[in-house]
Design an enzyme around this catalytic site. Structure first.
Site, PDB file in Angstrom:
ATOM      1  N   VAL A 142     -35.119  -2.688  60.210  1.00 30.54           N
ATOM      2  CA  VAL A 142     -35.257  -2.836  61.668  1.00 30.54           C
ATOM      3  C   VAL A 142     -35.507  -4.277  62.100  1.00 30.54           C
ATOM      4  CG1 VAL A 142     -36.079  -0.462  62.046  1.00 30.54           C
ATOM      5  CG2 VAL A 142     -37.761  -2.302  61.705  1.00 30.54           C
ATOM      6  N   ASN A 193     -40.468   4.258  64.890  1.00 35.38           N
ATOM      7  CA  ASN A 193     -41.615   4.672  64.081  1.00 35.38           C
ATOM      8  C   ASN A 193     -42.042   3.629  63.048  1.00 35.38           C
ATOM      9  OD1 ASN A 193     -43.390   6.717  62.539  1.00 35.38           O
ATOM     10  ND2 ASN A 193     -41.848   6.128  61.025  1.00 35.38           N
ATOM     11  N   TYR A 221     -52.027  -6.603  63.203  1.00 30.22           N
ATOM     12  CA  TYR A 221     -51.396  -5.297  63.428  1.00 30.22           C
ATOM     13  C   TYR A 221     -51.624  -4.866  64.881  1.00 30.22           C
ATOM     14  CZ  TYR A 221     -50.917  -0.164  62.759  1.00 30.22           C
ATOM     15  OH  TYR A 221     -50.559   1.161  62.852  1.00 30.22           O
TER      16      TYR A 221
HETATM   17  N1  LIG Z   1     -50.357   6.784  58.896  1.00 32.77           N
HETATM   18  C1  LIG Z   1     -51.316   6.549  59.792  1.00 32.77           C
HETATM   19  O1  LIG Z   1     -52.484   6.963  59.614  1.00 32.77           O
HETATM   20  C2  LIG Z   1     -50.982   5.821  61.072  1.00 32.77           C
HETATM   21  C3  LIG Z   1     -51.990   5.635  62.033  1.00 32.77           C
HETATM   22  C4  LIG Z   1     -51.683   4.988  63.216  1.00 32.77           C
HETATM   23  C5  LIG Z   1     -50.393   4.542  63.443  1.00 32.77           C
HETATM   24  N2  LIG Z   1     -49.443   4.716  62.482  1.00 32.77           N
HETATM   25  C6  LIG Z   1     -48.084   4.231  62.742  1.00 32.77           C
HETATM   26  O2  LIG Z   1     -47.174   5.276  62.452  1.00 32.77           O
HETATM   27  C7  LIG Z   1     -45.958   4.722  61.959  1.00 32.77           C
HETATM   28  C8  LIG Z   1     -45.596   5.351  60.624  1.00 32.77           C
HETATM   29  O3  LIG Z   1     -46.646   5.129  59.716  1.00 32.77           O
HETATM   30  P1  LIG Z   1     -46.643   5.787  58.258  1.00 32.77           P
HETATM   31  O4  LIG Z   1     -48.051   5.674  57.751  1.00 32.77           O
HETATM   32  O5  LIG Z   1     -45.989   7.096  58.284  1.00 32.77           O
HETATM   33  O6  LIG Z   1     -45.742   4.729  57.463  1.00 32.77           O
HETATM   34  P2  LIG Z   1     -45.227   4.780  55.956  1.00 32.77           P
HETATM   35  O7  LIG Z   1     -45.544   3.455  55.362  1.00 32.77           O
HETATM   36  O8  LIG Z   1     -45.676   6.008  55.249  1.00 32.77           O
HETATM   37  O9  LIG Z   1     -43.642   4.927  56.137  1.00 32.77           O
HETATM   38  C9  LIG Z   1     -42.903   3.933  56.758  1.00 32.77           C
HETATM   39  C10 LIG Z   1     -41.456   4.051  56.316  1.00 32.77           C
HETATM   40  O10 LIG Z   1     -40.758   2.978  56.970  1.00 32.77           O
HETATM   41  C11 LIG Z   1     -39.912   2.344  56.026  1.00 32.77           C
HETATM   42  N3  LIG Z   1     -39.783   0.939  56.429  1.00 32.77           N
HETATM   43  C12 LIG Z   1     -40.672  -0.062  56.247  1.00 32.77           C
HETATM   44  N4  LIG Z   1     -40.212  -1.215  56.751  1.00 32.77           N
HETATM   45  C13 LIG Z   1     -38.987  -0.923  57.277  1.00 32.77           C
HETATM   46  C14 LIG Z   1     -38.024  -1.708  57.931  1.00 32.77           C
HETATM   47  N5  LIG Z   1     -38.222  -3.021  58.151  1.00 32.77           N
HETATM   48  N6  LIG Z   1     -36.895  -1.103  58.363  1.00 32.77           N
HETATM   49  C15 LIG Z   1     -36.669   0.228  58.152  1.00 32.77           C
HETATM   50  N7  LIG Z   1     -37.572   1.011  57.492  1.00 32.77           N
HETATM   51  C16 LIG Z   1     -38.719   0.444  57.076  1.00 32.77           C
HETATM   52  C17 LIG Z   1     -40.599   2.497  54.681  1.00 32.77           C
HETATM   53  O11 LIG Z   1     -39.658   2.427  53.610  1.00 32.77           O
HETATM   54  C18 LIG Z   1     -41.251   3.882  54.817  1.00 32.77           C
HETATM   55  O12 LIG Z   1     -40.425   4.922  54.325  1.00 32.77           O
HETATM   56  C19 LIG Z   1     -46.182   3.209  61.890  1.00 32.77           C
HETATM   57  O13 LIG Z   1     -45.681   2.586  63.055  1.00 32.77           O
HETATM   58  C20 LIG Z   1     -47.674   3.081  61.846  1.00 32.77           C
HETATM   59  O14 LIG Z   1     -48.109   1.825  62.329  1.00 32.77           O
HETATM   60  C21 LIG Z   1     -49.695   5.348  61.304  1.00 32.77           C
END
Ligand SMILES: NC(=O)c1ccc[n+]([C@@H]2O[C@H](COP(=O)([O-])OP(=O)(O)OC[C@H]3O[C@@H](n4cnc5c(N)ncnc54)[C@H](O)[C@@H]3O)[C@@H](O)[C@H]2O)c1
Length: 262
Positions: free
Chosen positions: A73, A99, A170
């Site tokens: 992305v 996402n 972040y």
């Molecule tokens: N998990 C949490 O507790 C939490 C809490 C608050 C917010 N969030 C937000 O939710 C979203 C998802 O979080 P998550 O924990 O499921 O993430 P994760 O790290 O489990 O998964 C992210 C996915 O995105 C892919 N990815 C990473 N960089 C990329 C790029 N440049 N282009 C395309 N794909 C890419 C990775 O390969 C991975 O499969 C994020 O925006 C995160 O900031 C998560």
């Protein structure tokens, strides 16, 4: 759009195509499965093609329609090419869920701002803010031409409130994405496009293949008594992506089990 009387969909996403970024695991995979379960054809993006394929299999095994599209992305050219090719061959993108974010352990080491350098600032901004802008740029003209679009960005509570030490980069990038959504919403409302943000709280780390060591302890601090699962985000995305949500735009929804209320 015609409603399918046999469907069990709460929100009618039949005939809609949804691109979910970073949907190879974690929150994004849950969102893809939920939207597909509501009838949408989902485009599963991930930088890791094997992960994207894995979510596609999950969706198809559950009877949904899915396609894997791998790109980074942060690379505007790659995003634009992938979206153009997909739209020409398969279908226009009606729903975009931004996402991707680098919140996870390993990718994200909580560090005081004083211990960071411009390379860190750039990395967080590129993924959490530029990544969102790149994907919006790739789909928005088409949405405007069709006079329909739904954009949902997954941010974090830290983008709205001060949440502790070590997350300033972040939080700054997520705050930027939230503000971007608000103004995108205003600029594009008259073209039938909505733009909203989900400020997410803690989601079960196991969904991202991370060790869930303090899950029970953290859950005990939440008013609802459990941490979130990706499908919690999926359900809100499905609503925001639906026709029923056409009057909701420019908003930030806190989805966090009650850990922060406003
Ligand atoms: N998990 C949490 O507790 C939490 C809490 C608050 C917010 N969030 C937000 O939710 C979203 C998802 O979080 P998550 O924990 O499921 O993430 P994760 O790290 O489990 O998964 C992210 C996915 O995105 C892919 N990815 C990473 N960089 C990329 C790029 N440049 N282009 C395309 N794909 C890419 C990775 O390969 C991975 O499969 C994020 O925006 C995160 O900031 C998560």
């Amino acid at each position: 759009m015609e409603r399918n009387s046999r469907s069990t969909h709460v929100f009618e996403l039949n005939g809609r195509t949804a691109l979910i970024t970073g949907a190879g695991q974690g929150v994004g995979a849950g969102i893809a499965c939920t939207l597909a379960g509501q009838g949408a054809q989902v485009v599963v993006n991930d930088i890791d093609p094997a992960r994207a394929d894995g979510t596609v299999r999950r969706v198809r095994d559950a009877g949904g329609q899915a396609h894997a599209v791998a790109f980074d992305v942060t690379d505007l050219g790659a995003v634009a090419d992938a979206v153009r090719t997909f739209e020409r061959r398969i279908a226009p993108v009606d729903i975009l869920v931004n996402n991707v974010g680098n919140a996870g352990a390993g990718a994200f080491r909580p560090t005081s701002f004083r211990d960071t350098d411009p390379a860190d600032w750039r990395r967080f901004t590129e993924v959490n803010l530029f990544g969102v802008m790149n994907c919006v740029k790739a789909v928005i003209d088409g949405m405007a031409a069709r006079r329909h679009g739904r954009i949902v960005t997954i941010a974090s509570g830290s983008g709205v409130i001060g949440q502790g030490i070590g997350v300033s980069l972040y939080a700054a990038a997520k705050g930027g994405a939230i503000s971007f959504m608000r103004h995108l919403a205003i600029e594009n409302a008259s073209d039938g496009i909505t733009a909203n943000t989900i400020a997410l709280g803690l989601i079960d780390p196991a969904a991202s293949g991370r060790e869930a060591t303090r899950t029970r302890e953290l859950a005990a601090h939440l008013p609802v008594g459990r941490i979130g699962v990706p499908e919690d985000a999926g359900a809100l995305c499905a609503y925001l992506a639906s026709q029923e949500a056409s009057w909701i735009t420019g908003q930030t929804f806190h989805l966090n089990g009650g850990s922060y209320t406003s």
